[in-house]
Design a protein around this motif. Sequence first.
Motif, mmCIF file in Angstrom:
data_model
loop_
_atom_site.group_PDB
_atom_site.id
_atom_site.type_symbol
_atom_site.label_atom_id
_atom_site.label_comp_id
_atom_site.label_asym_id
_atom_site.label_seq_id
_atom_site.Cartn_x
_atom_site.Cartn_y
_atom_site.Cartn_z
ATOM 1 N N VAL A 218 -49.004 45.490 54.320
ATOM 2 C CA VAL A 218 -47.530 45.502 54.092
ATOM 3 C C VAL A 218 -46.943 44.903 54.993
ATOM 4 C CG1 VAL A 218 -45.972 47.263 54.304
ATOM 5 C CG2 VAL A 218 -48.175 48.009 53.309
ATOM 6 N N PRO A 219 -45.965 44.011 54.494
ATOM 7 C CA PRO A 219 -45.137 43.124 55.221
ATOM 8 C C PRO A 219 -44.169 44.125 56.280
ATOM 9 C CG PRO A 219 -44.543 42.676 53.103
ATOM 10 C CD PRO A 219 -45.462 43.812 53.076
ATOM 11 N N HIS A 220 -44.137 43.783 57.500
ATOM 12 C CA HIS A 220 -43.463 44.297 58.612
ATOM 13 C C HIS A 220 -42.407 43.807 58.659
ATOM 14 C CE1 HIS A 220 -46.765 47.160 59.566
ATOM 15 N NE2 HIS A 220 -47.617 45.971 59.206
ATOM 16 N N VAL A 221 -41.343 43.998 58.014
ATOM 17 C CA VAL A 221 -39.821 43.525 58.037
ATOM 18 C C VAL A 221 -38.981 44.664 58.117
ATOM 19 C CG1 VAL A 221 -40.757 41.237 57.121
ATOM 20 C CG2 VAL A 221 -39.840 43.238 55.560
ATOM 21 N N ARG A 222 -37.744 44.544 58.131
ATOM 22 C CA ARG A 222 -36.456 45.352 57.654
ATOM 23 C C ARG A 222 -35.468 44.346 57.390
ATOM 24 N NH1 ARG A 222 -35.004 49.167 62.844
ATOM 25 N NH2 ARG A 222 -35.728 47.224 63.967
ATOM 26 N N ILE A 223 -34.858 44.612 56.163
ATOM 27 C CA ILE A 223 -34.113 43.791 55.286
ATOM 28 C C ILE A 223 -32.895 44.580 55.002
ATOM 29 C CG2 ILE A 223 -33.518 42.304 53.337
ATOM 30 C CD1 ILE A 223 -36.602 41.980 53.200
ATOM 31 N N PRO A 224 -31.696 44.476 55.785
ATOM 32 C CA PRO A 224 -30.405 45.246 55.632
ATOM 33 C C PRO A 224 -29.828 44.868 53.902
ATOM 34 C CG PRO A 224 -29.913 43.660 57.042
ATOM 35 C CD PRO A 224 -31.741 43.490 56.694
ATOM 36 N N THR A 229 -31.613 50.253 54.289
ATOM 37 C CA THR A 229 -32.486 49.134 54.814
ATOM 38 C C THR A 229 -33.878 49.207 54.405
ATOM 39 O OG1 THR A 229 -31.086 48.646 56.847
ATOM 40 C CG2 THR A 229 -33.291 48.152 56.841
ATOM 41 N N VAL A 230 -34.334 48.014 53.699
ATOM 42 C CA VAL A 230 -36.092 48.052 53.128
ATOM 43 C C VAL A 230 -36.699 47.773 54.083
ATOM 44 C CG1 VAL A 230 -37.269 47.223 51.304
ATOM 45 C CG2 VAL A 230 -34.775 48.158 50.833
ATOM 46 N N GLY A 231 -37.910 48.391 54.354
ATOM 47 C CA GLY A 231 -38.871 47.919 55.115
ATOM 48 C C GLY A 231 -38.785 48.785 56.466
ATOM 49 N N LEU A 232 -40.047 48.707 57.271
ATOM 50 C CA LEU A 232 -39.983 49.803 58.173
ATOM 51 C C LEU A 232 -40.452 49.061 59.583
ATOM 52 C CD1 LEU A 232 -42.318 52.501 56.326
ATOM 53 C CD2 LEU A 232 -39.625 52.256 56.586
ATOM 54 N N GLY A 233 -40.092 47.869 59.749
ATOM 55 C CA GLY A 233 -40.184 47.110 60.903
ATOM 56 C C GLY A 233 -41.491 46.729 61.611
ATOM 57 N N ALA A 234 -41.529 46.470 62.678
ATOM 58 C CA ALA A 234 -42.596 45.949 63.375
ATOM 59 C C ALA A 234 -44.026 46.644 63.379
ATOM 60 C CB ALA A 234 -42.295 45.709 64.873
ATOM 61 N N ASP A 235 -45.200 45.924 63.247
ATOM 62 C CA ASP A 235 -46.363 46.440 63.235
ATOM 63 C C ASP A 235 -46.723 47.124 64.397
ATOM 64 O OD1 ASP A 235 -49.041 47.020 62.691
ATOM 65 O OD2 ASP A 235 -49.768 44.824 62.252
ATOM 66 N N PHE A 241 -45.515 45.256 70.011
ATOM 67 C CA PHE A 241 -44.837 46.554 69.938
ATOM 68 C C PHE A 241 -44.887 47.316 71.189
ATOM 69 C CE2 PHE A 241 -44.874 50.870 68.406
ATOM 70 C CZ PHE A 241 -43.532 51.069 67.953
ATOM 71 N N GLY A 242 -46.072 47.213 72.030
ATOM 72 C CA GLY A 242 -46.409 47.953 73.315
ATOM 73 C C GLY A 242 -46.905 49.146 73.256
ATOM 74 N N ALA A 243 -47.578 49.445 72.099
ATOM 75 C CA ALA A 243 -48.289 50.727 72.242
ATOM 76 C C ALA A 243 -49.636 50.756 72.727
ATOM 77 C CB ALA A 243 -48.542 51.404 70.774
ATOM 78 N N ARG A 244 -50.274 51.700 73.263
ATOM 79 C CA ARG A 244 -51.610 51.781 73.703
ATOM 80 C C ARG A 244 -52.677 51.543 72.532
ATOM 81 N NH1 ARG A 244 -51.849 56.402 78.444
ATOM 82 N NH2 ARG A 244 -49.789 56.072 79.288
ATOM 83 N N SER A 245 -53.554 50.888 72.340
ATOM 84 C CA SER A 245 -54.437 50.829 71.307
ATOM 85 C C SER A 245 -55.729 51.750 71.402
ATOM 86 C CB SER A 245 -54.723 49.419 71.181
ATOM 87 O OG SER A 245 -55.577 48.951 72.395
ATOM 88 N N PHE A 246 -56.232 52.037 70.324
ATOM 89 C CA PHE A 246 -57.307 53.024 70.099
ATOM 90 C C PHE A 246 -58.297 52.376 69.275
ATOM 91 C CE2 PHE A 246 -54.751 55.223 67.444
ATOM 92 C CZ PHE A 246 -55.559 55.839 66.342
ATOM 93 N N ASP A 247 -59.736 52.588 69.154
ATOM 94 C CA ASP A 247 -60.622 52.284 68.234
ATOM 95 C C ASP A 247 -60.399 53.222 67.231
ATOM 96 O OD1 ASP A 247 -62.624 51.181 67.107
ATOM 97 O OD2 ASP A 247 -64.210 51.450 68.531
ATOM 98 N N ALA A 248 -60.040 52.431 66.204
ATOM 99 C CA ALA A 248 -59.788 53.256 64.558
ATOM 100 C C ALA A 248 -61.056 53.002 63.974
ATOM 101 C CB ALA A 248 -58.678 52.889 64.029
ATOM 102 N N GLY A 249 -62.026 52.364 64.201
ATOM 103 C CA GLY A 249 -63.290 52.012 63.503
ATOM 104 C C GLY A 249 -62.942 51.102 62.147
#
Length: 276
Positions: A218-224, A229-235, A241-249
């Motif tokens: 899914v494209p990670h964009v936001r288009i006003p 606004t279409v799209g939900l932004g950064a991945d 993005f700065g989130a802590r990562s976890f192993d999702a298998g």
Amino acid sequence: APSALPPLTAATPADLDARYAARRADIRAAERMAAGHGDRQRAAALRDMAAPSRQFLSFDGRDGGRSVEVFGDLSRAARVAVLVPGSDTSLERYGRLRAGAVALKHQLGRQGAVVAWLGYETPGTVSPEVLTAGRADRAAPRLASFARELSTAAPRARISLLCHSYGSLVCARAASGLAVADIVLFGSPGAGADSVGQLHTRAAVWAGRGAHDWIADVPHVRIPLLVTTVGLGADPVSKGFGARSFDAGDGGHSDYLKPGSVSLRSLARIVGDGHA
């Protein structure tokens, strides 16, 4: 309309049993109404929900249906996971959310409880609404209110929001000021923000995605546009993005809470002690 109950202020066995009984009566009334209108699918789903072993904190059969179900003993739980589902989840399509909640409860053990929060009208997977934040914006105040109620009723419990797919946008919209330990985004199309900092939360924010999850495409964009606004932004799993990562298998979009999966074990560890 469901019976009017005051906010839950204490998660004692007596208070919970009274609330569960009241909601069971609401569900049975909705079942009778569905049967009277010839809606066999809805009536069958509600009949299952009204079983004596089920524990609903809230239920509203109107406008597609809303429900909040507890798995485990909320009065004794030291760890509580609140599951916030994504698209195509409804009372008629509740089985997958329930199965995930059951699997997570089993993984957490006796000290944990799981809450399946179907507190909003989810968008269809193939619909214009899934590309915009409209449904999430309407759902976020309800989720925030429930999280505050839960933290008041169970002040000693460690509470984590586990947010799947479009549900991650709901959690992101509700994040500011919530007294929760973790906000976990998985299978996320975007959180409507460019970074964790824009969520304005003191909770630890986690993100993970299975290796075979189609949401990666899914494209990670936001288009006003003119009115939205279409799209939900950064991945959320991107480094920026700065989130802590976890192993999702290596699972797919609907496999995160599958029994025995790497992702389920990771999520349970986050809920348990804040480590993946």
